[in-house]
Enzyme design. Structure first.
Site, PDB file in Angstrom:
ATOM      1  N   HIS A 312       0.816  -1.224   0.000  1.00 61.13           N
ATOM      2  CA  HIS A 312       0.000   0.000   0.000  1.00 61.13           C
ATOM      3  C   HIS A 312       0.849   1.273   0.000  1.00 61.13           C
ATOM      4  O   HIS A 312       0.324   2.367  -0.233  1.00 61.13           O
ATOM      5  CB  HIS A 312      -0.932   0.027   1.216  1.00 61.13           C
ATOM      6  CG  HIS A 312      -1.958  -1.060   1.223  1.00 61.13           C
ATOM      7  ND1 HIS A 312      -2.782  -1.314   0.152  1.00 61.13           N
ATOM      8  CD2 HIS A 312      -2.283  -1.981   2.175  1.00 61.13           C
ATOM      9  CE1 HIS A 312      -3.577  -2.333   0.438  1.00 61.13           C
ATOM     10  NE2 HIS A 312      -3.282  -2.760   1.656  1.00 61.13           N
ATOM     11  N   ASP A 349      -3.338 -10.462  -1.750  1.00 58.68           N
ATOM     12  CA  ASP A 349      -3.880  -9.834  -0.543  1.00 58.68           C
ATOM     13  C   ASP A 349      -5.316  -9.395  -0.824  1.00 58.68           C
ATOM     14  O   ASP A 349      -5.634  -8.956  -1.938  1.00 58.68           O
ATOM     15  CB  ASP A 349      -3.018  -8.633  -0.158  1.00 58.68           C
ATOM     16  CG  ASP A 349      -3.360  -8.079   1.214  1.00 58.68           C
ATOM     17  OD1 ASP A 349      -2.598  -8.337   2.158  1.00 58.68           O
ATOM     18  OD2 ASP A 349      -4.385  -7.375   1.348  1.00 58.68           O
ATOM     19  N   HIS A 351      -6.832  -6.855   0.070  1.00 55.90           N
ATOM     20  CA  HIS A 351      -6.891  -5.417  -0.202  1.00 55.90           C
ATOM     21  C   HIS A 351      -6.030  -5.093  -1.412  1.00 55.90           C
ATOM     22  O   HIS A 351      -4.912  -5.600  -1.539  1.00 55.90           O
ATOM     23  CB  HIS A 351      -6.393  -4.608   1.001  1.00 55.90           C
ATOM     24  CG  HIS A 351      -7.174  -4.843   2.256  1.00 55.90           C
ATOM     25  ND1 HIS A 351      -6.810  -5.788   3.184  1.00 55.90           N
ATOM     26  CD2 HIS A 351      -8.304  -4.255   2.728  1.00 55.90           C
ATOM     27  CE1 HIS A 351      -7.683  -5.783   4.193  1.00 55.90           C
ATOM     28  NE2 HIS A 351      -8.600  -4.863   3.933  1.00 55.90           N
ATOM     29  N   ASP A 440      -5.009 -12.185   4.474  1.00 49.46           N
ATOM     30  CA  ASP A 440      -6.224 -11.652   5.082  1.00 49.46           C
ATOM     31  C   ASP A 440      -7.480 -12.081   4.331  1.00 49.46           C
ATOM     32  O   ASP A 440      -8.587 -11.694   4.713  1.00 49.46           O
ATOM     33  CB  ASP A 440      -6.172 -10.123   5.200  1.00 49.46           C
ATOM     34  CG  ASP A 440      -5.574  -9.458   3.974  1.00 49.46           C
ATOM     35  OD1 ASP A 440      -5.319 -10.160   2.978  1.00 49.46           O
ATOM     36  OD2 ASP A 440      -5.340  -8.235   4.018  1.00 49.46           O
TER      37      ASP A 440
END
Length: 559
Positions: A312, A349, A351, A440
């Site tokens: 990120h 991931d 996200h 996640d």
């Protein structure tokens, strides 16, 4: 049995007599050891550049590993006549590993004893206890040291560490290397944070409190970021560790970075350290660790247990628990310093890795692929719609598979791999695959809301990358990103390592890990309707860039 003073190479086949030695009709090649000096290396790796003569002087051989005064030459590793990968280090050839996936080396038989164990085909694990120093002041943040410690404890309890080449305590990545993906203004900010952290560690309690308050105020300017005195150092060491692992997999021999910024745990004050972990002792990991300055340089593949995560982090900003975009730095390093022409970044991931996407937005040499929750832009960070495909020369080299609801599990992800990722990856033909391995999306993770299981999900995805992209020849490196359900994290990582070590040791084939449904073409597999729609939309968007996708949307069965 070879006569004393001779070494006999049994070659794998008549076409792979290594080093260009002209003996195409012979079953073995002999090399006399008389000319070898007393301090000759224990292991010689001979490249195709060696002259076509069995009497070539040892001084002219490409030596890839040296040991200090070993008792005798114990083996000779002759490399197949395959193209080599350029390196920033002059004089050393980096061979590409055989594509068979079985890793059967042609070892020499010697009278001094059995060949010592090679790590050329081994799986590497990078771990550094310095990560413990990056933690939130209230110690209740989901991105906390216990994530990695829990994984390590699980691997130790299952005996997985015994199957790995464990690397640790790499140099912190230099700011000049990070400049390949982060801009100078953000790097100056990182350096200022790091300097403040160092001052906080060395100063009085009052100075320390004031400096830490300033760091926390700085962190609040960013989306979902926290800082303490050691955060930037930990991020730089994490990135340095990933680079070390990539170097070993691609084939760089020896250190490639100066020791600038090295910050061993022992140099930090006790007040900077978190509470003691009871999961696994440092002595346990030390027992398995390899001295990176003298270890055998080549690994087949590997996994980096690093934090803070990185995907990120944007070129100009920290974000989403991330300070330095480790995978992006590694991809740039592989391109610019290790001589690779194409790198695939696979981000699973839950996200979207908007930072990584941004950094390679115009770059056709790095294909960024992400499968993530999107929820029509309402799932954090809100980016990653399938229409975002890159710009300029990079148009078509960003691929986003965006789920618009939770509940996606093994079947849905396997169909993404079969219908989109593997066809495109084979057409793109990367030489290295980097994985932003966030867990996640695992069952029960409080942030993901998905249903991926360790073995049939993450393990299968890892195995499909290792075995399904011939151009990469098994060079797959995973870097830990998210994953916040501690009770399942260790199992997820173990499943991925099982996929990597199975490939590195030859394994027993795909059926060892993949179920029967995975071995079919997938047309009879029923998946969630939203998943089928997401896959079909991505195929429709990217069909004009990748002809291999034109028919892949057919046959998806919706539930």
């Amino acid at each position: 049995m070879a006569a004393s003073g001779e070494i006999i190479l049994e070659r794998e086949s008549p076409n792979t007599c290594a080093g260009g030695i002209e003996a195409a009709t012979r079953n073995s090649c002999k090399i006399k050891l008389d000319a070898f000096p007393p301090a000759c290396p224990r292991v010689l790796h001979i490249s195709p550049s060696v002259a076509t003569s069995t009497t070539q002087a040892p001084a002219h051989l490409d030596v890839a590993e040296k040991c200090a005064n070993p008792p005798a030459l114990q083996r000779l590793h002759l490399l197949p006549d395959r193209p080599t990968i350029r390196s920033c280090q002059v004089g050393i050839k980096r061979p590409r590993s055989p594509s068979s996936g079985h890793g059967q080396d042609a070892w020499a038989t010697v009278t001094s004893g059995a060949p010592v164990k090679s790590s050329y085909w081994e799986t590497g694990l990078y771990y550094d206890a310095v990560h413990r120093l990056h933690y939130h002041p209230d110690r209740k943040h989901p991105e906390r040291p216990e994530r990695v410690e829990t994984i390590l404890a699980h691997l130790a309890s299952r005996g997985v560490l015994d199957k790995l080449t464990v690397l640790g305590q790499a140099n912190a990545v230099e700011y000049s290397v990070m400049a390949g993906v982060h801009n100078r203004h953000y790097l100056r900010r990182l350096r200022r944070w790091e300097n403040r952290g160092a001052a906080a560690v060395e100063g009085s309690q009052q100075d320390r409190d004031q400096l830490l308050t300033k760091l926390q105020e700085e962190a609040e300017q960013f989306d979902s970021v926290y800082l303490n005195a050691s955060s930037v150092t930990c991020a730089r060491r994490a990135t340095g560790g990933l680079l070390l692992l990539v170097d070993r997999v691609v084939g760089t021999v020896g250190p490639t970075r100066s020791p600038e910024g090295v910050c061993p745990v022992s140099t930090l004050s006790e007040t900077a350290r978190p509470h003691t972990f009871n999961k696994v002792s440092d002595s346990t990991i030390h027992k398995h660790s390899t001295d990176v300055s003298h270890s055998s340089p080549r690994l087949r593949n590997g996994l980096a247990l690093i934090r803070p995560p990185g995907h990120h982090a944007e070129s100009h900003s920290a974000r989403g628990f991330c300070l330095v975009n480790s995978v992006a730095v590694a991809a740039k390093h592989a391109r610019e310093h290790l001589g690779l022409s194409k790198v695939l970044i696979c981000d699973w991931d839950v996200h979207h890795g908007q930072g990584t996407q941004e950094m390679f937005w115009n770059d056709p040499s790095v294909l960024y692929f992400s499968v993530h929750r999107h929820d029509h832009g309402r799932f954090w960070p809100g980016s990653g719609s399938p229409e975002r495909v890159g710009e300029g020369k990079g148009e078509g080299y960003t691929i986003n598979v965006a789920w618009n609801q939770g509940g996606m599990g093994d079947a849905e992800y396997r169909q993404v791999w079969k219908k989109i990722l593997l066809p495109v990856a084979r057409a793109f033909a990367p030489e290295l695959i980097l994985v932003s391995a966030g867990f996640d999306g695992a069952q029960g993770d409080p942030m993901g809301g998905c249903e991926i299981t360790p073995r049939a999900g993450f393990g299968t995805m890892a195995r499909m990358l290792v075995e399904g992209v011939p151009s990469a020849e098994g060079r797959v490196v995973l870097a830990l990103e998210g994953g916040y359900r501690l009770s399942i994290l260790g199992e997820c990582v173990e499943a991925c390592l099982e996929a990597l070590t199975g490939a590195s040791k030859g394994g027993g084939g795909a059926k060892d890990l993949l179920g029967e449904d995975d071995l079919r073409d997938g047309t009879d597999v029923v998946i969630l309707e939203d998943a089928a729609e997401a896959i079909e939309k991505t195929i429709a968007v990217h069909g004009k860039y990748w002809s291999c996708l034109e028919k892949e949307g057919n046959g998806l069965k919706k539930n």
